[in-house]
Design a protein around this motif. Structure first.
Motif, PDB file in Angstrom:
ATOM      1  N   GLY A 123       0.798  -1.229   0.000  1.00 48.89           N
ATOM      2  CA  GLY A 123       0.000   0.000   0.000  1.00 48.89           C
ATOM      3  C   GLY A 123       0.828   1.275   0.000  1.00 48.89           C
ATOM      4  N   LYS A 124       2.120   1.180  -0.365  1.00 46.71           N
ATOM      5  CA  LYS A 124       2.965   2.383  -0.427  1.00 46.71           C
ATOM      6  C   LYS A 124       2.763   3.078  -1.780  1.00 46.71           C
ATOM      7  N   PRO A 125       2.463   4.388  -1.757  1.00 50.30           N
ATOM      8  CA  PRO A 125       2.281   5.107  -3.027  1.00 50.30           C
ATOM      9  C   PRO A 125       3.573   5.110  -3.863  1.00 50.30           C
ATOM     10  N   THR A 131       1.607  -4.353  -8.012  1.00 50.01           N
ATOM     11  CA  THR A 131       1.037  -3.005  -7.915  1.00 50.01           C
ATOM     12  C   THR A 131      -0.480  -3.084  -7.988  1.00 50.01           C
ATOM     13  N   LYS A 132      -1.122  -2.032  -7.484  1.00 55.60           N
ATOM     14  CA  LYS A 132      -2.584  -1.919  -7.599  1.00 55.60           C
ATOM     15  C   LYS A 132      -2.939  -0.443  -7.702  1.00 55.60           C
ATOM     16  N   ILE A 133      -4.154  -0.159  -8.153  1.00 55.84           N
ATOM     17  CA  ILE A 133      -4.631   1.230  -8.162  1.00 55.84           C
ATOM     18  C   ILE A 133      -5.640   1.371  -7.038  1.00 55.84           C
ATOM     19  N   GLU A 134      -5.398   2.346  -6.183  1.00 60.99           N
ATOM     20  CA  GLU A 134      -6.276   2.576  -5.041  1.00 60.99           C
ATOM     21  C   GLU A 134      -6.629   4.070  -5.065  1.00 60.99           C
ATOM     22  N   SER A 135      -7.877   4.406  -5.160  1.00 59.82           N
ATOM     23  CA  SER A 135      -8.365   5.789  -5.315  1.00 59.82           C
ATOM     24  C   SER A 135      -7.516   6.563  -6.333  1.00 59.82           C
ATOM     25  N   GLY A 136      -7.326   5.979  -7.465  1.00 55.84           N
ATOM     26  CA  GLY A 136      -6.631   6.660  -8.558  1.00 55.84           C
ATOM     27  C   GLY A 136      -5.123   6.734  -8.406  1.00 55.84           C
ATOM     28  N   GLN A 137      -4.603   6.142  -7.332  1.00 54.80           N
ATOM     29  CA  GLN A 137      -3.157   6.225  -7.093  1.00 54.80           C
ATOM     30  C   GLN A 137      -2.523   4.831  -7.214  1.00 54.80           C
ATOM     31  N   ILE A 138      -1.336   4.785  -7.836  1.00 58.18           N
ATOM     32  CA  ILE A 138      -0.659   3.484  -7.963  1.00 58.18           C
ATOM     33  C   ILE A 138       0.127   3.194  -6.685  1.00 58.18           C
ATOM     34  N   GLN A 139      -0.107   2.013  -6.135  1.00 54.87           N
ATOM     35  CA  GLN A 139       0.520   1.631  -4.865  1.00 54.87           C
ATOM     36  C   GLN A 139       1.175   0.263  -4.965  1.00 54.87           C
ATOM     37  N   THR A 140       2.090  -0.006  -4.033  1.00 54.09           N
ATOM     38  CA  THR A 140       2.718  -1.325  -3.981  1.00 54.09           C
ATOM     39  C   THR A 140       1.693  -2.347  -3.477  1.00 54.09           C
ATOM     40  N   ASN A 141       1.838  -3.569  -3.997  1.00 56.15           N
ATOM     41  CA  ASN A 141       0.886  -4.613  -3.610  1.00 56.15           C
ATOM     42  C   ASN A 141       1.561  -5.980  -3.553  1.00 56.15           C
ATOM     43  N   ALA A 187      15.494   3.060 -12.805  1.00 54.41           N
ATOM     44  CA  ALA A 187      15.270   2.639 -11.415  1.00 54.41           C
ATOM     45  C   ALA A 187      15.420   3.835 -10.474  1.00 54.41           C
ATOM     46  N   GLY A 188      16.372   4.722 -10.803  1.00 58.30           N
ATOM     47  CA  GLY A 188      16.624   5.892  -9.962  1.00 58.30           C
ATOM     48  C   GLY A 188      15.470   6.886  -9.956  1.00 58.30           C
ATOM     49  N   LYS A 189      14.579   6.770 -10.923  1.00 55.00           N
ATOM     50  CA  LYS A 189      13.491   7.747 -11.045  1.00 55.00           C
ATOM     51  C   LYS A 189      12.255   7.364 -10.223  1.00 55.00           C
ATOM     52  N   ILE A 190      12.170   6.093  -9.861  1.00 51.21           N
ATOM     53  CA  ILE A 190      10.939   5.616  -9.218  1.00 51.21           C
ATOM     54  C   ILE A 190      11.093   5.570  -7.700  1.00 51.21           C
ATOM     55  N   GLN A 191      10.106   6.108  -7.023  1.00 53.62           N
ATOM     56  CA  GLN A 191      10.174   6.133  -5.562  1.00 53.62           C
ATOM     57  C   GLN A 191       8.939   5.512  -4.901  1.00 53.62           C
ATOM     58  N   PHE A 192       9.200   4.750  -3.861  1.00 49.44           N
ATOM     59  CA  PHE A 192       8.154   4.401  -2.896  1.00 49.44           C
ATOM     60  C   PHE A 192       8.862   4.067  -1.592  1.00 49.44           C
ATOM     61  N   ASP A 193       8.148   4.166  -0.509  1.00 52.51           N
ATOM     62  CA  ASP A 193       8.729   3.963   0.814  1.00 52.51           C
ATOM     63  C   ASP A 193       9.336   2.565   0.904  1.00 52.51           C
TER      64      ASP A 193
END
Ligand code: AMP
Ligand code: GLY
Length: 422
Positions: free
Chosen positions: A350-352, A369-379, A404-410
């Protein structure tokens, strides 16, 4: 054609990406899919081991072909289920029937098949719970390191390699006690082979086959191939040491006898065969068969197929694969997998995710990945695979790492050394 792909990983996104480019495609569905597959077709919330639900959906949507991504539905007999029902007979299944899927579903079955068909593989013996003492005796005749394999499907975790004899006997006892559930009620003990691993793939209609590009995947979580095993942290295709002499040996010593063995046993095999190989001083040995494409191998192999994959799949299902032409892209493709912090152990979901839209030099294949309220999150543990073309391995990898350097999630993590050994 109306197509249904089963699965939700990077492999299934790569399949959707490729199939959506086919002029033969009418409508594409992916069950359950991920946030990436949604841009090539329609995701449907189906449980892929619920064959009755898949049947109802396939009838309702006039599905012509089901492409099975992971091994589970194949080992459970989805192909046989569709063949057995008069109403479903015209729906083609890409993936072998249950008996053939045992080549992945049971290590013991696969080893016996290789032995009977003179296919080079490590020497082995298999044991059940009630022969624990014999198993320890047999271990004593082997030299360290000791290789123990749970017979059944264990989500890629059922193989143990141990240096110490006492420890190997302890682990064996734990396997029989249920460490891997029912998968470990039988255990294969085999000789350790020293060499370099690679994966070779074919598509077959049960009679003829086409050889797809080979790939190398990086299974360990840590740099320099250290730490726990994962589903795969990255991959490269082609594999430089797999030159024409080596591939010729793979064809004559491994693929051809496998095809003969399949025919002689009367197996219904329509789909991918994944040969997990190890090169021992330049000679190929089979470590394992899988009855599906690999993941993340699919994310480098599929981009190298120039031909229409849907047309090839038609050849697979209709038994005229020998009439189809396979055209390949000569460039190198690399992929680097972004994973969740903690993977392959515990991790949060669930990390954006941000930055994926800024990637220009790679194809972003979504995995967990999944889409949750229009936002892409880890799944999931494996989140995204960044696949890049290059004129050589160095160029392809530079592009994958730039992306790889461009993409971020917690908690994002990836291996920085894919291809280090090639
Ligand atoms: P498998 O699930 O059969 O692919 O095994 C997982 C991993 O264990 C393989 O990718 C190899 O790295 C290693 N392995 C399995 N069998 C052997 C063997 N006989 N000798 C050396 N390594 C092995
Ligand atoms: N990457 C290994 C597999 O798909 O089994």
């Amino acid at each position: 054609m109306n197509i249904l792909i089963l699965g939700s990983g990077g492999r299934e996104h790569a399949l959707s990406w490729k199939i959506s480019q086919s002029p033969l495609l009418k409508k594409l569905f992916i069950a359950p899919g991920n946030a990436g597959t949604e841009s090539h077709g329609q995701n449907v919330a189906l449980d892929i081991s619920d064959f009755q639900a898949i049947e109802r959906f396939a009838i309702k949507e006039n599905i012509d072909m089901i492409i099975v991504g992971p091994e589970d539905p194949l080992v459970k007999g989805i192909h046989d289920y569709f063949l057995a029902n008069e109403k479903l007979k015209n729906i083609k299944i890409v993936g072998p029937a249950k008996q053939a899927a045992m080549l992945e579903g049971s290590k013991e079955f696969a080893k016996k098949f290789m032995w009977e068909n003179n296919i080079p593989t490590a020497a082995f013996k298999s044991f059940s719970k009630d022969s624990y003492k014999d198993a320890c005796q047999f271990l004593k005749t082997m030299s360290s390191p000791y290789v123990l394999k749970a017979d059944g499907l264990a989500a890629g975790k059922g193989v143990l390699i141990l240096d110490d004899y006492e420890k190997a006997c302890d682990e064996l006892s734990e396997m029989f006690a249920g460490k891997f559930g029912a998968a470990g009620s039988r255990v294969v003990i085999e000789q350790f082979l020293e060499g370099t691993e690679l994966s070779v793939f074919v598509l077959t209609d049960g009679n003829s086959y086409v050889l797809l590009p080979e790939a190398k995947d990086y299974k360990r979580v840590g740099e320099g191939d250290t730490g726990l095993n994962t589903g795969g942290m990255g991959a490269i295709s082609p594999v430089p040491f797999a030159d024409s002499t080596f591939i010729q040996k793979v064809k004559s010593q491994i693929i051809q006898p496998t095809m003969e063995g399949i025919k002689n046993a009367g197996m219904n095999y329509k789909g991918f065969i994944f040969f997990g190989l190890i090169s021992v001083k330049g000679d190929p040995f089979v470590i394992e068969y899988n009855v599906r494409m690999g993941d993340p191998e699919a994310e480098v192999v599929i981009p190298r197929i120039k031909s229409d994959l849907l047309d090839l799949f038609s050849g697979v299902c209709e038994g005229n694969l020998d009439k189809k032409k396979l055209e390949l892209d000569g460039r190198t493709v690399s992929t680097v997998m972004l994973v969740s912090g903690g993977y392959p152990g515990l991790y949060e979901k669930g990390k954006p995710i941000t930055g994926h839209n800024e990637v220009e030099k790679s194809i972003v294949f979504h995995a967990g990945t999944k889409i949750e309220s229009g936002q892409i999150q880890t799944n999931g543990g494996r989140v995204m695979a960044l696949s890049s073309y290059g004129k050589n391995m160095k160029e392809a990898l530079e592009r994958s790492y730039d992306s790889a350097g461009k993409i971020q999630f917690d908690g994002v993590f990836f291996r920085k050394d894919i291809g280090f050994d090639l």
